[in-house]
Design an enzyme around this catalytic site. Structure first.
Site, PDB file in Angstrom:
ATOM      1  N   SER A   1       5.089 -28.697  46.621  1.00 23.25           N
ATOM      2  CA  SER A   1       4.823 -28.137  45.294  1.00 23.25           C
ATOM      3  C   SER A   1       5.685 -26.908  45.001  1.00 23.25           C
ATOM      4  O   SER A   1       5.963 -26.108  45.895  1.00 23.25           O
ATOM      5  CB  SER A   1       3.348 -27.743  45.215  1.00 23.25           C
ATOM      6  OG  SER A   1       3.119 -26.900  44.111  1.00 23.25           O
TER       7      SER A   1
ATOM      8  N   TYR B   1       7.692 -27.645  38.924  1.00 21.77           N
ATOM      9  CA  TYR B   1       7.116 -27.148  37.683  1.00 21.77           C
ATOM     10  C   TYR B   1       8.282 -26.488  36.973  1.00 21.77           C
ATOM     11  O   TYR B   1       8.886 -25.550  37.482  1.00 21.77           O
ATOM     12  CB  TYR B   1       5.979 -26.156  37.962  1.00 21.77           C
ATOM     13  CG  TYR B   1       4.650 -26.850  38.175  1.00 21.77           C
ATOM     14  CD1 TYR B   1       4.250 -27.862  37.319  1.00 21.77           C
ATOM     15  CD2 TYR B   1       3.808 -26.480  39.212  1.00 21.77           C
ATOM     16  CE1 TYR B   1       3.035 -28.513  37.509  1.00 21.77           C
ATOM     17  CE2 TYR B   1       2.589 -27.127  39.395  1.00 21.77           C
ATOM     18  CZ  TYR B   1       2.226 -28.138  38.536  1.00 21.77           C
ATOM     19  OH  TYR B   1       1.036 -28.779  38.715  1.00 21.77           O
TER      20      TYR B   1
ATOM     21  N   ARG C   1     -10.940 -25.458  33.105  1.00 25.54           N
ATOM     22  CA  ARG C   1     -11.598 -25.815  34.365  1.00 25.54           C
ATOM     23  C   ARG C   1     -12.778 -24.870  34.570  1.00 25.54           C
ATOM     24  O   ARG C   1     -12.620 -23.752  35.080  1.00 25.54           O
ATOM     25  CB  ARG C   1     -10.614 -25.714  35.524  1.00 25.54           C
ATOM     26  CG  ARG C   1      -9.431 -26.672  35.404  1.00 25.54           C
ATOM     27  CD  ARG C   1      -8.500 -26.570  36.597  1.00 25.54           C
ATOM     28  NE  ARG C   1      -7.338 -27.437  36.464  1.00 25.54           N
ATOM     29  CZ  ARG C   1      -6.316 -27.438  37.315  1.00 25.54           C
ATOM     30  NH1 ARG C   1      -6.310 -26.618  38.363  1.00 25.54           N
ATOM     31  NH2 ARG C   1      -5.288 -28.253  37.138  1.00 25.54           N
TER      32      ARG C   1
ATOM     33  N   LYS D   1       6.204 -37.222  36.930  1.00 25.78           N
ATOM     34  CA  LYS D   1       4.796 -37.331  37.339  1.00 25.78           C
ATOM     35  C   LYS D   1       3.872 -36.964  36.181  1.00 25.78           C
ATOM     36  O   LYS D   1       4.066 -35.930  35.530  1.00 25.78           O
ATOM     37  CB  LYS D   1       4.545 -36.388  38.531  1.00 25.78           C
ATOM     38  CG  LYS D   1       3.106 -36.333  39.026  1.00 25.78           C
ATOM     39  CD  LYS D   1       3.035 -35.594  40.349  1.00 25.78           C
ATOM     40  CE  LYS D   1       1.637 -35.482  40.913  1.00 25.78           C
ATOM     41  NZ  LYS D   1       0.871 -34.348  40.414  1.00 25.78           N
TER      42      LYS D   1
ATOM     43  N   ARG E   1      -7.655 -33.317  36.738  1.00 20.63           N
ATOM     44  CA  ARG E   1      -7.702 -31.853  36.642  1.00 20.63           C
ATOM     45  C   ARG E   1      -7.125 -31.321  35.335  1.00 20.63           C
ATOM     46  O   ARG E   1      -7.132 -30.123  35.096  1.00 20.63           O
ATOM     47  CB  ARG E   1      -6.928 -31.228  37.815  1.00 20.63           C
ATOM     48  CG  ARG E   1      -7.563 -31.500  39.155  1.00 20.63           C
ATOM     49  CD  ARG E   1      -6.596 -31.218  40.307  1.00 20.63           C
ATOM     50  NE  ARG E   1      -6.327 -29.817  40.546  1.00 20.63           N
ATOM     51  CZ  ARG E   1      -7.121 -28.993  41.231  1.00 20.63           C
ATOM     52  NH1 ARG E   1      -8.255 -29.450  41.720  1.00 20.63           N
ATOM     53  NH2 ARG E   1      -6.787 -27.734  41.432  1.00 20.63           N
TER      54      ARG E   1
ATOM     55  N   ASP F   1      -0.960 -41.987  41.608  1.00 18.09           N
ATOM     56  CA  ASP F   1      -1.986 -41.175  42.273  1.00 18.09           C
ATOM     57  C   ASP F   1      -3.171 -40.942  41.358  1.00 18.09           C
ATOM     58  O   ASP F   1      -3.180 -41.354  40.199  1.00 18.09           O
ATOM     59  CB  ASP F   1      -1.437 -39.852  42.827  1.00 18.09           C
ATOM     60  CG  ASP F   1      -1.262 -38.743  41.791  1.00 18.09           C
ATOM     61  OD1 ASP F   1      -1.897 -38.738  40.730  1.00 18.09           O
ATOM     62  OD2 ASP F   1      -0.456 -37.831  42.088  1.00 18.09           O
ATOM     63  N   SER F   2      -4.180 -40.322  41.914  1.00 20.45           N
ATOM     64  CA  SER F   2      -5.439 -39.919  41.270  1.00 20.45           C
ATOM     65  C   SER F   2      -6.595 -40.830  41.671  1.00 20.45           C
ATOM     66  O   SER F   2      -6.766 -41.916  41.109  1.00 20.45           O
ATOM     67  CB  SER F   2      -5.330 -39.841  39.750  1.00 20.45           C
ATOM     68  OG  SER F   2      -4.375 -38.840  39.399  1.00 20.45           O
TER      69      SER F   2
ATOM     70  N   VAL G   1      -7.249 -41.932  44.991  1.00 20.75           N
ATOM     71  CA  VAL G   1      -7.107 -42.707  46.229  1.00 20.75           C
ATOM     72  C   VAL G   1      -7.893 -42.013  47.350  1.00 20.75           C
ATOM     73  O   VAL G   1      -7.659 -40.839  47.635  1.00 20.75           O
ATOM     74  CB  VAL G   1      -5.619 -42.826  46.637  1.00 20.75           C
ATOM     75  CG1 VAL G   1      -5.494 -43.486  48.007  1.00 20.75           C
ATOM     76  CG2 VAL G   1      -4.838 -43.590  45.581  1.00 20.75           C
TER      77      VAL G   1
HETATM   78  C1  LIG Z   1      -5.800 -28.127  44.719  1.00 25.94           C
HETATM   79  C2  LIG Z   1      -4.785 -28.982  44.017  1.00 25.94           C
HETATM   80  C3  LIG Z   1      -3.556 -28.437  43.686  1.00 25.94           C
HETATM   81  C4  LIG Z   1      -2.591 -29.226  43.065  1.00 25.94           C
HETATM   82  N1  LIG Z   1      -1.356 -28.691  42.828  1.00 25.94           N
HETATM   83  C5  LIG Z   1      -0.390 -29.475  42.301  1.00 25.94           C
HETATM   84  C6  LIG Z   1       0.919 -28.968  42.130  1.00 25.94           C
HETATM   85  O1  LIG Z   1       1.219 -27.845  42.488  1.00 25.94           O
HETATM   86  N2  LIG Z   1       1.844 -29.781  41.558  1.00 25.94           N
HETATM   87  C7  LIG Z   1       1.542 -31.064  41.147  1.00 25.94           C
HETATM   88  O2  LIG Z   1       2.405 -31.781  40.635  1.00 25.94           O
HETATM   89  N3  LIG Z   1       0.304 -31.569  41.325  1.00 25.94           N
HETATM   90  C8  LIG Z   1      -0.660 -30.814  41.893  1.00 25.94           C
HETATM   91  N4  LIG Z   1      -1.903 -31.340  42.093  1.00 25.94           N
HETATM   92  C9  LIG Z   1      -2.176 -32.740  41.710  1.00 25.94           C
HETATM   93  C10 LIG Z   1      -1.849 -33.703  42.855  1.00 25.94           C
HETATM   94  O3  LIG Z   1      -0.466 -33.794  43.095  1.00 25.94           O
HETATM   95  C11 LIG Z   1      -2.336 -35.116  42.540  1.00 25.94           C
HETATM   96  O4  LIG Z   1      -1.833 -35.536  41.295  1.00 25.94           O
HETATM   97  C12 LIG Z   1      -3.859 -35.249  42.528  1.00 25.94           C
HETATM   98  O5  LIG Z   1      -4.470 -34.394  43.462  1.00 25.94           O
HETATM   99  C13 LIG Z   1      -4.182 -36.704  42.839  1.00 25.94           C
HETATM  100  O6  LIG Z   1      -5.534 -36.932  42.765  1.00 25.94           O
HETATM  101  P1  LIG Z   1      -6.527 -36.967  44.039  1.00 25.94           P
HETATM  102  O7  LIG Z   1      -6.756 -35.545  44.432  1.00 25.94           O
HETATM  103  O8  LIG Z   1      -7.722 -37.615  43.436  1.00 25.94           O
HETATM  104  O9  LIG Z   1      -5.878 -37.801  45.142  1.00 25.94           O
HETATM  105  C14 LIG Z   1      -2.885 -30.568  42.719  1.00 25.94           C
HETATM  106  C15 LIG Z   1      -4.124 -31.113  43.067  1.00 25.94           C
HETATM  107  C16 LIG Z   1      -5.067 -30.337  43.710  1.00 25.94           C
HETATM  108  C17 LIG Z   1      -6.381 -30.977  44.094  1.00 25.94           C
HETATM  109  C1  LIG Z   2      -1.538 -22.912  40.608  1.00 24.06           C
HETATM  110  C2  LIG Z   2      -0.468 -23.886  40.287  1.00 24.06           C
HETATM  111  C3  LIG Z   2      -0.966 -25.165  39.669  1.00 24.06           C
HETATM  112  C4  LIG Z   2      -1.593 -26.053  40.683  1.00 24.06           C
HETATM  113  C5  LIG Z   2      -2.080 -27.329  40.074  1.00 24.06           C
HETATM  114  O1  LIG Z   2      -1.299 -28.166  39.703  1.00 24.06           O
HETATM  115  C6  LIG Z   2      -3.496 -27.616  39.980  1.00 24.06           C
HETATM  116  O2  LIG Z   2      -4.307 -26.713  40.257  1.00 24.06           O
HETATM  117  O3  LIG Z   2      -3.853 -28.737  39.626  1.00 24.06           O
END
Ligand SMILES: Cc1cc2nc3c(=O)[nH]c(=O)nc-3n(C[C@H](O)[C@H](O)[C@H](O)COP(=O)(O)O)c2cc1C
Ligand SMILES: CCCCC(=O)C(=O)O
Length: 377
Positions: free
Chosen positions: A125, A147, A182, A248, A275, A303-304, A306
């Site tokens: 990330s 990002y 959130r 993505k 999220r 994703d999302s 799994v």
């Molecule tokens: C705590 C947390 C932080 C995340 N940070 C990023 C991030 O920095 N960049 C990003 O593209 N996705 C981020 N995501 C999203 C994940 O890449 C992914 O899309 C998502 O977690 C997939 O769903 P799942 O948690 O149900 O497997 C984050 C997800 C979580 C749970």
């Molecule tokens: C703090 C940076 C963003 C992380 C993110 O993508 C998330 O929390 O879902």
């Protein structure tokens, strides 16, 4: 190959093979909750709004059922595949998750080591809590998640650093130019945690400059809140990144076609684990529509939601070339660092291979929409 792990456990007991974590990965969240500081748990497990889309993500998996076929002479369960020019031992990547030091002091370093031990790519990330160069030193196959900052010099600086540190593919996240509503994090007023662990990569960047006295969080939000981007801007990325690029956050077929037109190499069908847009379509429901719209013109990742090997089978059957894992490996990290992440990955891969073979598929390439039955709602 991965299924041998199952016999290792039967013969020696799970605790002799790996840390004392359950083989049922869906139990890890509750265990991680006991261990993590409450605000960190809420941030990781939490989702946007009412959590409706996060729930829908799971329901979409439950609605689809694998239809096992018999007597098909299944000899091996070949999981290997080729994604964005890279040979992968299995159709699984560690998705980009920011600020992993809130889960474990070794954060991204522990995750990189675990991924490397299994030959799986880690997508690092932009919001990582260790610098991309530090992670590169211990990582195996690695991709970089961008990002996209409004400041073009800063964007180029990130891309050049990532290329120099051996990140081979770029994943550009489009669905999070600002954080969504959130409620859990708002109630906890949790964002300031970024001051501690979140923004080292920017502060250390030679191009990053903040006004004296300006709050780094406000500055970060200003730099990364970049909502004015359009499809035309993708040409800029192409110019500054030589390797493959995947977008993505794609959920819709016209958007997927535009990614093809823009010369992208891949898309990740994702709603950010529920999220971002609460009420958004479940990512697995969007997948077959998007995959059908683009055919073989671009690689489709997913994703999302799994959580198990069976889930991976379903996503592949609906057109994904590989899946990215999010929260589950973060729970493993919270519970036992590198070992905990490895536990999650090994369990998932073993279950994937077993499910594939037991349902009559001689490898991931044998999966198709005919492997599934969709229950009426
Ligand atoms: C705590 C947390 C932080 C995340 N940070 C990023 C991030 O920095 N960049 C990003 O593209 N996705 C981020 N995501 C999203 C994940 O890449 C992914 O899309 C998502 O977690 C997939 O769903 P799942 O948690 O149900 O497997 C984050 C997800 C979580 C749970
Ligand atoms: C703090 C940076 C963003 C992380 C993110 O993508 C998330 O929390 O879902």
């Amino acid at each position: 190959m991965y299924a041998d792990f199952q016999f290792e456990i039967y013969l020696n007991g799970l605790n002799d093979v790996l840390p004392s974590l359950p083989a049922d990965l869906t139990r890890l969240e509750a265990l991680a909750r006991e261990k993590l500081p409450p605000e960190a748990y809420d941030y990781i497990a939490g989702s946007a709004g009412t959590g409706d889309t996060a729930v829908a993500n799971r329901e979409a998996f439950r609605r689809r059922r694998i239809v096992p076929r018999m007597l098909r002479g299944v000899t091996g369960g070949d999981l290997s595949t080729r994604v964005l020019g890279a040979e992968l031992p299995a159709p699984l990547l560690l998705g980009p998750v920011g600020v992993l030091r809130i889960a474990h002091p070794e954060g991204e370093l522990a995750v990189a080591r675990a991924a490397r031990s299994l030959g799986l790519p880690m997508v690092l990330s932009t919001a990582a809590s260790h610098s991309m160069e530090e992670v590169a030193e211990v990582a195996g196959p690695r991709w970089y998640q961008l990002y996209w900052p409004g400041d073009r010099d800063l964007a180029v600086s990130f891309l050049e650093r990532a290329a120099a540190a051996g990140y081979t593919a770029l994943v550009v996240t489009l669905d999070t130019f600002t954080l969504a509503w959130r409620p859990g994090d708002l109630d906890n007023a949790y964002l300031p945690f970024l001051r501690g662990v979140g923004i080292q990569n920017y502060l250390a960047d030679p191009v990053f400059t903040a006004e004296a006295g300006e709050d780094p969080i406000a500055h970060w939000a200003g730099v990364f809140g970049n909502p004015g981007l359009t499809w035309d801007d993708l040409a800029f990325l192409r110019e500054h990144w030589d390797g493959p690029i995947a977008l993505k956050g794609i959920q819709q077929s016209d958007d997927a076609r535009r990614a093809v037109d823009a010369g992208m190499d891949g898309i990740v069908v994702s709603n950010h684990g529920g999220r971002q847009v609460d009420g958004a379509v479940a990512s697995l429901d969007a997948l077959p529509i998007v995959a059908h719209a683009v055919g073989d013109q671009i690689e489709v990742l997913f994703d999302s939601g799994v959580r198990t090997g069976a889930d991976v089978v379903k996503a592949l059957a609906l057109g994904a070339k590989a899946v990215l894992l999010g929260r589950p490996y973060v729970y493993g990290l919270a519970l036992d660092g590198e070992e905990g992440v490895r536990h999650v990955l090994r369990c998932l891969l073993a279950e994937l291979e077993l499910t594939l073979r037991l349902s009559g598929h001689d490898g991931v390439a044998a999966l198709s929409s005919e492997s599934l039955f969709e229950q009426p709602t």
